[in-house]
Design a protein around this motif. Sequence first.
Motif, short mmCIF file in Angstrom:
data_model
loop_
_atom_site.label_atom_id
_atom_site.label_comp_id
_atom_site.label_asym_id
_atom_site.label_seq_id
_atom_site.Cartn_x
_atom_site.Cartn_y
_atom_site.Cartn_z
N PRO A 1 -2.08 7.16 -8.80
CA PRO A 1 -3.04 7.97 -8.03
C PRO A 1 -4.27 7.19 -7.59
CG PRO A 1 -3.39 8.36 -10.36
CD PRO A 1 -2.26 7.35 -10.26
N PHE A 2 -4.11 5.92 -7.24
CA PHE A 2 -5.26 5.14 -6.77
C PHE A 2 -4.81 4.21 -5.64
CE2 PHE A 2 -3.74 3.27 -10.83
CZ PHE A 2 -3.17 2.09 -10.35
N ASP A 3 -5.77 3.65 -4.95
CA ASP A 3 -5.48 2.75 -3.83
C ASP A 3 -4.72 1.53 -4.34
OD1 ASP A 3 -5.45 1.37 -1.45
OD2 ASP A 3 -7.52 0.66 -1.64
N VAL A 4 -3.62 1.21 -3.72
CA VAL A 4 -2.80 0.09 -4.19
C VAL A 4 -2.83 -1.09 -3.22
CG1 VAL A 4 -1.30 1.54 -5.57
CG2 VAL A 4 -0.68 1.06 -3.20
N SER A 5 -3.94 -1.28 -2.54
CA SER A 5 -4.09 -2.46 -1.69
C SER A 5 -4.41 -3.65 -2.59
CB SER A 5 -5.20 -2.25 -0.67
OG SER A 5 -6.41 -1.86 -1.30
N CYS A 6 -3.40 -4.11 -3.32
CA CYS A 6 -3.58 -5.10 -4.39
C CYS A 6 -3.69 -6.51 -3.83
CB CYS A 6 -2.42 -5.02 -5.38
SG CYS A 6 -2.23 -3.38 -6.10
N LYS A 7 -4.41 -7.35 -4.56
CA LYS A 7 -4.55 -8.75 -4.21
C LYS A 7 -3.60 -9.59 -5.07
CE LYS A 7 -9.44 -8.27 -2.95
NZ LYS A 7 -9.52 -6.82 -3.16
N ALA A 8 -3.27 -10.76 -4.56
CA ALA A 8 -2.39 -11.68 -5.30
C ALA A 8 -2.98 -11.99 -6.66
CB ALA A 8 -2.19 -12.96 -4.49
N GLY A 9 -2.14 -11.98 -7.69
CA GLY A 9 -2.57 -12.32 -9.04
C GLY A 9 -3.03 -11.14 -9.88
N GLU A 10 -3.12 -9.95 -9.28
CA GLU A 10 -3.59 -8.80 -10.04
C GLU A 10 -2.50 -8.25 -10.95
OE1 GLU A 10 -7.23 -6.82 -7.53
OE2 GLU A 10 -5.22 -6.06 -7.13
#
Length: 328
Positions: free
Chosen positions: A32-41
């Motif tokens: 339920p949160f924004d999943v615009s994830c960055k590399a390595g997360e």
Amino acid sequence: MSTLHDKSWFDATVVATTMVAEEIKRIELAVPFDVSCKAGEHIDVLLPGAERQLKRSYSIVDADRQAGTVALSVFRTPNSRGGSIMMHTLVPDSRLRVSSPQQDFPLRIGARRYVLLAGGIGITAILSMADTLRRVGANYHLIYVGRHRAAMAYLDRVIADHGEKATIYVDAENKPLNVKQLVAEIDSDTELYMCGPIRLMDAVRRTWHDTDLDITNLRFETFGNSGWFEPEPFTVTVPRLGLTTQVEQDESLLEALERAGADMMFDCRKGECGLCQVKILSLQGRIDHRDVFFSEAQKNEELPATLCCCVSRVSGTDLSPNIELDIP
């Protein structure tokens, strides 16, 4: 105190699971949160159904912002302390608590050249970096090391997406990685990012330290379930607390101390941050250092002053292994 309650936790639902290699399961979670994830997360997971609350960290392999899902991949370790076994029982509609994406292994954009090194399940952290560098048109070389091809998750994807920029080393095919040659070919403008078992990480770090290369250009994430010796039970005593307990083969020293009632400090549980270090008062056996926090000199002392209790263990002698500690 632990940092377990120092972050927000969310309910996540498993939407799909797939075996992507021997003993490696891909788990897709609706969150339920924004999943615009960055590399390595990565995200932290509170495992359901455990007798004691377990927190584990798993790299985000993929994130689908439109669908609101993140994908993890979990290796079922031969000597699991409970985390990988529980994750492998998850099926669609299973629910668990997760954190929002956390960053301990950031990829810096702007280097002249990159080398990405993944050992085994370490591909889960490295693959998103390779995908990012391909999208931005960076100069990179992806190296993927494994025991045999059936045990190497996302191998077909690595070959299809990264082509000539990827080199595969497979032990079973008599094609091992030559660490000295790898480091020798790295110049001062290259950043090396690596994730994998302790033995591979240590070999690269030792070789790197023997060169004039900038240590800040060597960046890594590891996992603490691999060491130099097979895990075995050992006894731990904390005289100041009047505490003695056995550390079982399938649990960490940190977990055993928590189970016995000690109030422990910790964060990463991967041997990286050093927050869980404890003072060694006496030792019968030898320390199997599985961390990447202490230097080689500190680890090689005849009686090390401290150890990271989240991953390091005591291995045997002719007598029963035991260690006496003091806790901050």
